[in-house]
Structures are given as C-alpha cells and as structure tokens.
Design a protein around this motif. Structure first.
Motif, PDB file in Angstrom:
ATOM      1  N   HIS A 154      27.757 -18.925  70.091  1.00  0.00           N
ATOM      2  CA  HIS A 154      27.470 -17.508  69.870  1.00  0.00           C
ATOM      3  C   HIS A 154      28.655 -16.639  70.287  1.00  0.00           C
ATOM      4  CE1 HIS A 154      25.202 -13.874  69.348  1.00  0.00           C
ATOM      5  NE2 HIS A 154      25.406 -13.532  70.613  1.00  0.00           N
ATOM      6  N   LEU A 155      29.237 -16.924  71.428  1.00  0.00           N
ATOM      7  CA  LEU A 155      30.370 -16.151  71.913  1.00  0.00           C
ATOM      8  C   LEU A 155      31.538 -16.201  70.930  1.00  0.00           C
ATOM      9  CD1 LEU A 155      31.770 -14.475  74.086  1.00  0.00           C
ATOM     10  CD2 LEU A 155      32.402 -16.614  75.209  1.00  0.00           C
ATOM     11  N   ARG A 175      33.024 -12.871  69.034  1.00  0.00           N
ATOM     12  CA  ARG A 175      34.445 -12.500  69.122  1.00  0.00           C
ATOM     13  C   ARG A 175      35.085 -12.471  67.741  1.00  0.00           C
ATOM     14  NH1 ARG A 175      36.354 -11.355  73.627  1.00  0.00           N
ATOM     15  NH2 ARG A 175      35.581 -12.152  75.597  1.00  0.00           N
ATOM     16  N   ARG A 176      34.884 -13.522  66.949  1.00  0.00           N
ATOM     17  CA  ARG A 176      35.527 -13.633  65.634  1.00  0.00           C
ATOM     18  C   ARG A 176      35.044 -12.558  64.671  1.00  0.00           C
ATOM     19  NH1 ARG A 176      33.453 -16.152  61.518  1.00  0.00           N
ATOM     20  NH2 ARG A 176      32.101 -17.447  62.788  1.00  0.00           N
ATOM     21  N   ILE A 177      33.742 -12.313  64.646  1.00  0.00           N
ATOM     22  CA  ILE A 177      33.155 -11.428  63.645  1.00  0.00           C
ATOM     23  C   ILE A 177      33.199  -9.960  64.061  1.00  0.00           C
ATOM     24  CG2 ILE A 177      30.996 -10.882  62.427  1.00  0.00           C
ATOM     25  CD1 ILE A 177      30.353 -13.934  62.692  1.00  0.00           C
ATOM     26  N   VAL A 178      33.129  -9.688  65.369  1.00  0.00           N
ATOM     27  CA  VAL A 178      33.016  -8.299  65.811  1.00  0.00           C
ATOM     28  C   VAL A 178      34.170  -7.884  66.723  1.00  0.00           C
ATOM     29  CG1 VAL A 178      31.565  -6.589  66.993  1.00  0.00           C
ATOM     30  CG2 VAL A 178      30.496  -8.413  65.660  1.00  0.00           C
ATOM     31  N   GLY A 218      22.935 -12.112  59.980  1.00  0.00           N
ATOM     32  CA  GLY A 218      23.071 -13.388  59.264  1.00  0.00           C
ATOM     33  C   GLY A 218      24.374 -14.096  59.583  1.00  0.00           C
ATOM     34  N   LYS A 219      25.443 -13.325  59.704  1.00  0.00           N
ATOM     35  CA  LYS A 219      26.734 -13.922  60.039  1.00  0.00           C
ATOM     36  C   LYS A 219      26.743 -14.488  61.455  1.00  0.00           C
ATOM     37  CE  LYS A 219      29.484 -11.348  56.786  1.00  0.00           C
ATOM     38  NZ  LYS A 219      30.876 -11.252  56.448  1.00  0.00           N
ATOM     39  N   LEU A 220      26.049 -13.815  62.369  1.00  0.00           N
ATOM     40  CA  LEU A 220      25.974 -14.316  63.740  1.00  0.00           C
ATOM     41  C   LEU A 220      24.988 -15.479  63.872  1.00  0.00           C
ATOM     42  CD1 LEU A 220      26.007 -10.927  65.676  1.00  0.00           C
ATOM     43  CD2 LEU A 220      27.868 -12.587  65.503  1.00  0.00           C
ATOM     44  N   HIS A 276      22.887 -25.621  66.411  1.00  0.00           N
ATOM     45  CA  HIS A 276      21.852 -25.762  67.439  1.00  0.00           C
ATOM     46  C   HIS A 276      20.430 -25.608  66.918  1.00  0.00           C
ATOM     47  CE1 HIS A 276      25.148 -25.665  70.300  1.00  0.00           C
ATOM     48  NE2 HIS A 276      25.590 -24.587  69.663  1.00  0.00           N
ATOM     49  N   GLY A 277      20.254 -25.301  65.638  1.00  0.00           N
ATOM     50  CA  GLY A 277      18.923 -25.130  65.069  1.00  0.00           C
ATOM     51  C   GLY A 277      18.184 -23.915  65.600  1.00  0.00           C
ATOM     52  N   LEU A 278      18.936 -22.901  66.030  1.00  0.00           N
ATOM     53  CA  LEU A 278      18.354 -21.683  66.596  1.00  0.00           C
ATOM     54  C   LEU A 278      18.560 -20.499  65.667  1.00  0.00           C
ATOM     55  CD1 LEU A 278      19.684 -21.755  70.281  1.00  0.00           C
ATOM     56  CD2 LEU A 278      17.328 -22.126  69.556  1.00  0.00           C
ATOM     57  N   THR A 279      17.563 -19.629  65.604  1.00  0.00           N
ATOM     58  CA  THR A 279      17.784 -18.345  64.949  1.00  0.00           C
ATOM     59  C   THR A 279      18.494 -17.438  65.944  1.00  0.00           C
ATOM     60  OG1 THR A 279      15.724 -17.335  65.695  1.00  0.00           O
ATOM     61  CG2 THR A 279      15.645 -18.598  63.607  1.00  0.00           C
ATOM     62  N   LEU A 280      19.066 -16.359  65.450  1.00  0.00           N
ATOM     63  CA  LEU A 280      19.714 -15.399  66.338  1.00  0.00           C
ATOM     64  C   LEU A 280      18.691 -14.797  67.299  1.00  0.00           C
ATOM     65  CD1 LEU A 280      22.193 -13.766  67.206  1.00  0.00           C
ATOM     66  CD2 LEU A 280      21.654 -12.133  65.370  1.00  0.00           C
ATOM     67  N   PHE A 281      17.502 -14.486  66.809  1.00  0.00           N
ATOM     68  CA  PHE A 281      16.474 -13.903  67.662  1.00  0.00           C
ATOM     69  C   PHE A 281      16.058 -14.883  68.762  1.00  0.00           C
ATOM     70  CE2 PHE A 281      12.086 -12.469  68.616  1.00  0.00           C
ATOM     71  CZ  PHE A 281      12.397 -11.187  69.060  1.00  0.00           C
ATOM     72  N   GLU A 282      15.885 -16.159  68.417  1.00  0.00           N
ATOM     73  CA  GLU A 282      15.545 -17.165  69.437  1.00  0.00           C
ATOM     74  C   GLU A 282      16.635 -17.226  70.501  1.00  0.00           C
ATOM     75  OE1 GLU A 282      12.980 -20.379  66.798  1.00  0.00           O
ATOM     76  OE2 GLU A 282      15.172 -20.530  66.848  1.00  0.00           O
ATOM     77  N   TYR A 283      17.895 -17.232  70.041  1.00  0.00           N
ATOM     78  CA  TYR A 283      19.001 -17.279  70.995  1.00  0.00           C
ATOM     79  C   TYR A 283      18.981 -16.059  71.911  1.00  0.00           C
ATOM     80  CZ  TYR A 283      23.467 -17.082  73.206  1.00  0.00           C
ATOM     81  OH  TYR A 283      24.433 -16.985  74.178  1.00  0.00           O
TER      82      TYR A 283
END
Length: 169
Positions: A134-135, A139-142, A43-45, A53-60
C-alpha cells in the motif's frame, strides 16, 4: 430545467429559490479534478492490494486503522469514519474479517450501546504484510508527484471537505 433537459420537480429546486449558478471554468476544473480523484484513485490503490494480498482497499484501511489504535481496538462508528465508509459497509467487512480470524467484535465495556472491533494477531499479520504494498502505491500514485506545498494544500482541502456520515457515532 435539469442538467438532463427534463423539468425539475419542486423537490429538486433550491429551497431559497436562488438562481442556479453554473460552474465557471475554474470551478469546473476543480470539480472535474476532484471527481476524477474520487472515482479513479481508489481503484488504482486497490489493485496492488488485491493482486498481492487479496484485500480490498476498504478492508486494508479498516485493518490498518485498527492496527494503529490503542489496544488495536475502536468503536465501529469511529472506525467507519476513519475508513471513510458507512456503518453498514463496515459491518459487512468486519463480518468477513471475523470469519477469517482477523477481527473480533465485542460490546464496549464502558457503554454497551456501542460495539468495539479489535484486531486479532492474524489480522495484524496480514496488515503488516500488506502495508509495504500500500505504501509503495500511495507514494507512486499520489505523493511522489506532489511537492510539499501541494501535499499541504491537499491535506487542507481534504480537511475542509471531510464529511461525517449520518450514521457516525
């Protein structure tokens, strides 16, 4: 007794009738940490991808893996594995991506039993635009919170725990 206090059915009992081993403090800390990552990290990503961008993480992830594949093309089963999803979930996402003109599905010319997903130019454009978002989140979260030793340990643990879905193929 189950963890909810009810009686376990015979199907809930371990096949070897092995005595149930409760988690010790170290195991509990490892499990709690892992399940928190599994449940909260996506969820955070996903949040910045959805907002910008209107994208889910899975779509990305699907589009990203296609963009990195030879000829921007992968078998659906391989793509599902790489994106950490089931074939049925992937099929739904690919259908939406096809409707947006991002992906094209075709039979695999080397084996017609399989279906290939191929990233169209419009799909490449959207993943190219979303990649920096995403990058930055990754980087920020992980990654920025982990030193090199931690990153190597995380990669090693992830490899050991990697589960291949039943419908991978």
């Amino acid at each position: 007794m189950s963890s909810t206090g009810g009686r376990m059915s015979s199907t809930d009992e371990h096949e070897d009738d092995e005595e149930l081993r409760w988690l010790d403090e170290q195991e509990k800390a490892a499990w709690t940490g892992l399940i928190s990552l599994v449940l909260l990290l996506p969820g955070k990503l996903e949040s910045p991808l959805r907002q910008e961008h209107g994208l889910t993480l899975f779509e990305y992830l699907v589009l990203s893996h296609l963009s990195e594949a030879p000829q921007r093309r992968l078998r659906m089963g391989e793509l599902a594995f790489l994106a950490s999803g089931s074939l049925s979930r992937l099929s739904n996402v690919i259908k939406r991506c096809e409707q947006r003109g991002w992906v094209v599905r075709t039979p695999d010319p080397t084996d017609g039993r399989y279906t290939l997903a191929e990233l169209a130019d419009a799909g490449f454009d959207i993943v190219h635009l979303a990649a920096p978002t995403h990058l930055r989140a990754v980087r920020r979260i992980v990654l920025d919170s982990l030193n090199t030793t931690d990153q190597k340990a995380l990669a090693r643990i992830a490899q050991r725990l990697r589960i291949v879905p039943d419908d991978f193929g």
